[in-house]
Design an enzyme around this catalytic site. Sequence first.
Site, mmCIF file in Angstrom:
data_model
loop_
_atom_site.group_PDB
_atom_site.id
_atom_site.type_symbol
_atom_site.label_atom_id
_atom_site.label_comp_id
_atom_site.label_asym_id
_atom_site.label_seq_id
_atom_site.Cartn_x
_atom_site.Cartn_y
_atom_site.Cartn_z
ATOM 1 N N SER A 85 0.176 -1.501 -0.135
ATOM 2 C CA SER A 85 -0.204 0.017 -0.150
ATOM 3 C C SER A 85 1.305 0.813 -0.089
ATOM 4 O O SER A 85 1.870 1.047 0.478
ATOM 5 C CB SER A 85 -0.374 0.386 1.089
ATOM 6 O OG SER A 85 -1.700 1.814 1.088
ATOM 7 N N TYR A 105 -1.701 -1.037 10.068
ATOM 8 C CA TYR A 105 -1.520 -1.218 8.953
ATOM 9 C C TYR A 105 -0.653 -1.096 8.141
ATOM 10 O O TYR A 105 -0.491 -1.473 6.838
ATOM 11 C CB TYR A 105 -3.456 -0.432 8.110
ATOM 12 C CG TYR A 105 -3.376 -0.828 6.547
ATOM 13 C CD1 TYR A 105 -3.121 -1.778 5.626
ATOM 14 C CD2 TYR A 105 -3.283 0.006 5.695
ATOM 15 C CE1 TYR A 105 -3.766 -2.409 4.575
ATOM 16 C CE2 TYR A 105 -3.228 0.155 4.282
ATOM 17 C CZ TYR A 105 -2.846 -1.233 4.040
ATOM 18 O OH TYR A 105 -3.563 -1.468 2.195
#
Length: 254
Positions: free
Chosen positions: A153, A166
């Site tokens: 990401s 995350y």
Amino acid sequence: MPEMDPLFDFTGKVALVTGGSRGLGYQMVRAFAERGADVIVASRKLDVCEAVCEEMRGVGRKAMAISAHVGRWDECERLVEEAYAAFGAVDILVNNAGMSPRMPSHEVSEKLFDSVLNLNFKGPFRLSTLVGKRMFDRAEAGGPGGCIINVTSSGSMMPLPQVVTYGSSKAALNAMSRSLAWEYAPHVRVNTLSPGAFRTDIVEAWPDKGQGPIPIPRGHAANPEEIVTAALFLASPASVNVTGSIVRCDGGQH
């Protein structure tokens, strides 16, 4: 139908995609299948995976749905055993499953912290090593190698307040990919694919629903199918000299 470019002809290949039943994972499954690959679709919901597989069978591909929680090592091992029992090999592994809960960092429980790390990092590590070693051994015996794509990401390369677990787990995934690219060289290519903002179901929680404006050159989130060319590139012979890399598909976010 026009003749398929040999660089993007996946006939005879087997692709295993975790989190392949929806969003970016589904788009990658579909792209591989439309170009000749047989597919294994894994997520926790078997019925949803089976619906995707039925669609892929409609374009003439073999497809297998497997229910597995890939944040758990025993289920990773079962997934790999079932995949190899059914297809005999995996040529392309895409570690796409992940989770990204947003909350103030001081409110994150140990259970949630472990869940995020397990799904986003521990599971991909286990699957990459189980499949990567088999790919390597097959090539050492004179067969083809393989490739692993770890979906990271843009949040792994920028400050991400309130989504710290995350972003940190995805940064670990980036580091893992670089190291495994060396460990299983020269037979297995290992890369990370870094999406930015995409209009998957996750953007429904955003105030602008991903429509923008958002601070990237494109000004808005991408459509899910726009991940396809980056995934095909990394899985194909077109990227034969690309390994240990982060390929960004983020609209120029960085």
